[in-house]
Design a protein around this motif. Structure first.
Motif, PDB file in Angstrom:
ATOM      1  N   LEU A 252       0.973  -1.281   0.088  1.00  0.00           N
ATOM      2  CA  LEU A 252       0.021  -0.089   0.056  1.00  0.00           C
ATOM      3  C   LEU A 252       0.707   1.348  -0.018  1.00  0.00           C
ATOM      4  N   VAL A 253       2.019   1.267   0.588  1.00  0.00           N
ATOM      5  CA  VAL A 253       2.889   2.239   0.632  1.00  0.00           C
ATOM      6  C   VAL A 253       3.992   2.403  -0.405  1.00  0.00           C
ATOM      7  N   ALA A 254       4.269   1.288  -1.026  1.00  0.00           N
ATOM      8  CA  ALA A 254       5.355   0.913  -1.958  1.00  0.00           C
ATOM      9  C   ALA A 254       5.621   2.298  -3.050  1.00  0.00           C
ATOM     10  N   LYS A 255       4.561   2.921  -3.323  1.00  0.00           N
ATOM     11  CA  LYS A 255       4.387   3.995  -4.398  1.00  0.00           C
ATOM     12  C   LYS A 255       4.418   5.548  -3.779  1.00  0.00           C
ATOM     13  N   HIS A 256       4.677   5.427  -2.375  1.00  0.00           N
ATOM     14  CA  HIS A 256       4.662   6.976  -1.922  1.00  0.00           C
ATOM     15  C   HIS A 256       5.918   6.916  -0.888  1.00  0.00           C
ATOM     16  N   LEU A 257       6.951   5.991  -1.340  1.00  0.00           N
ATOM     17  CA  LEU A 257       8.183   5.998  -0.380  1.00  0.00           C
ATOM     18  C   LEU A 257       9.217   7.062  -1.049  1.00  0.00           C
TER      19      LEU A 257
ATOM     20  N   GLN B  48      14.275  -9.190   6.887  1.00  0.00           N
ATOM     21  CA  GLN B  48      13.203  -9.333   5.870  1.00  0.00           C
ATOM     22  C   GLN B  48      12.611  -7.994   5.631  1.00  0.00           C
ATOM     23  N   ALA B  49      12.238  -7.273   6.623  1.00  0.00           N
ATOM     24  CA  ALA B  49      11.500  -5.914   6.659  1.00  0.00           C
ATOM     25  C   ALA B  49      12.577  -5.081   5.880  1.00  0.00           C
TER      26      ALA B  49
ATOM     27  N   ARG C  64      13.876  -2.889  -1.472  1.00  0.00           N
ATOM     28  CA  ARG C  64      13.374  -3.466  -2.741  1.00  0.00           C
ATOM     29  C   ARG C  64      12.191  -2.586  -3.395  1.00  0.00           C
ATOM     30  N   ILE C  65      11.360  -2.228  -2.485  1.00  0.00           N
ATOM     31  CA  ILE C  65      10.059  -1.341  -3.253  1.00  0.00           C
ATOM     32  C   ILE C  65      10.255   0.131  -3.198  1.00  0.00           C
TER      33      ILE C  65
ATOM     34  N   ARG D   4      15.319   5.775   2.809  1.00  0.00           N
ATOM     35  CA  ARG D   4      15.689   5.955   4.192  1.00  0.00           C
ATOM     36  C   ARG D   4      15.123   5.174   5.222  1.00  0.00           C
ATOM     37  N   VAL D   5      15.817   4.096   5.565  1.00  0.00           N
ATOM     38  CA  VAL D   5      15.461   2.921   6.402  1.00  0.00           C
ATOM     39  C   VAL D   5      16.526   2.877   7.602  1.00  0.00           C
TER      40      VAL D   5
END
Length: 414
Positions: free
Chosen positions: A312-317, A344-345, A351-352, A356-357
């Motif tokens: 759901l958030v992939a296109k908004h990162l 994994q997270a 990947r998506i 900034r992680v």
């Protein structure tokens, strides 16, 4: 057995722009002028009521003893106070805690006073700092009415009158007027004590004092985690609640959800904040135009529909979205499966498209890094988010020759 002596009456509860104390931290954001004003107002109310010297006739947050259950103390005093005095300032409406105090008091009144006009007499707004001309706060007029005939009050606010010697006559007039109102309302319309509400569960509507289209957007705190209704198989329910906003990942910080902790940190830096569930319709689209901190529980990946939730958030990162993977290495379930899900997270976010992680694994690390995380997220938004907005239709800017054409147009004026 001799009966316990009656508790002193709480004639007023003073609410002001402050944040909930951070667990394990001694810092406070109480304005020293609020303490001074509370002391003066208490003395005037005590004089009018004949209370004995040293009797506590009012309450404000700074009176809660260090180490006490701060939220419980606040809730108890809101349940017994006769009058709610709110020191209005722009930050009052941009901080979540004073709005919760106000809403909790109003909810209590709604159960004992049927008439709205009667209830509103018990809520006294005071112009502490002048509000901007574009404000849409309905009670602004009531706050100004307190200073009728005292032009220094409307022009400068009561804080300035409290601080500066030249304004002391005007300050004393407002102080005496307010104290008399408190006593009159409490005596003519008593409400009596009520059962305390759980103040941290109160979610009032936020009313930021900003003009439409202001360039400063709210600092978003977005949460992705399981809920009690959708737990991963074999996962303990202890850290979770009925909503994602109630997620408490650290045993040492059970009294404060991690989203509230992050919002508290942002508010202490003067940022208007908003906490959202990232899975709600349209919630992720807010990432496109706001500095955003996404709080991710690794166990989301093991929850029913976990992959779809993350999608759901992939296109908004965007670059101004910080993804904070939060886990507790002291959690017995972290060793093994929990640690694997954390890895994994982090990989899945990369990947998506997340740029900034950050991963935190204990409460001390969270406390030490959160201020810098908030600051860097906001700075990234100010440097890139406002200059290079996401793709899509945008309002064209006016020029002296007409309206500037958007990208991909001929540039000719019609």
């Amino acid at each position: 057995m001799r009966p316990a002596p009656p508790q002193p009456r709480c004639w007023f509860f003073l609410s002001y722009a402050h944040s909930q104390p951070l667990p394990g931290r001694e810092e406070t954001d109480t304005d020293g002028n609020v303490r001074t004003f509370f002391r003066h107002l208490s003395a005037e109310v005590a004089r009018l009521t004949g209370a004995g010297e040293g009797t506590q006739v009012g309450f404000f947050a700074d009176l809660a003893e260090a180490g006490s259950n701060w939220k419980a103390v606040q809730s108890e005093m809101l349940a017994v106070a006769d009058v709610f005095v709110a020191l209005y300032s722009p930050n009052y409406f941009n901080k979540s805690w004073p709005m919760r105090e106000r809403e909790a008091f109003l909810q209590r009144l709604s159960t004992v006073l049927p008439a709205q006009e009667q209830r509103l007499r018990h809520v006294v707004p005071v112009l502490w700092v002048p509000l901007p001309p574009w404000n849409d706060i309905p009670e602004h007029g009531t706050a100004l009415a307190l200073g009728r005939g005292v032009p220094e009050y409307e022009e400068n606010g009561l804080r300035a009158l409290c601080m500066l010697r030249v304004y002391q006559p005007a300050y004393r007039r407002i102080l005496q007027r307010l104290a008399q109102h408190i006593v009159d309302v409490a005596r003519t319309s008593p409400v009596g004590p009520s059962a305390p509400l759980q103040i941290d569960e109160v979610r009032p509507e936020r009313r930021p004092v900003r003009p439409a289209g202001d360039t400063e957007k709210p600092f978003l705190i977005s949460v992705l985690c399981p809920t009690l209704e959708h737990l991963p198989e074999g996962r303990s329910p202890t850290p979770y609640g009925a909503t994602r906003q109630r997620w408490r990942p650290f045993g040492a910080m059970r009294e404060l959800p991690v989203a509230d902790y992050a919002a508290n940190t942002a508010e202490r830096r003067g940022l208007p904040t908003r906490i959202i569930d990232a899975t709600q319709d349209g919630a992720a689209e807010l990432f496109d135009t706001c500095p955003t901190l996404l709080l991710l529980d690794p166990w989301t990946l093991a929850a029913p529909g976990g992959a779809e939730i993350l999608a759901l958030v992939a296109k908004h990162l965007h670059p101004w979205v910080t993804c904070l993977v939060v886990a507790d290495r002291q959690d017995p379930e972290h060793a093994g499966r929990g640690a694997e899900l954390s890895t994994q997270a982090t990989a899945r976010l990369g990947r998506i498209g997340a740029r900034r992680v950050i991963t935190v694994l204990d409460v001390d690390e969270l406390a030490n890094r959160m201020p810098a995380i908030v600051e860097s997220t906001r700075k990234e938004y100010l440097s890139t988010g406002m200059v290079f907005p996401p793709k899509g239709p945008h309002e064209t800017r006016p020029t002296l020759r007409g309206r500037r054409q958007g990208p991909g147009t001929s540039g000719k004026e019609e």
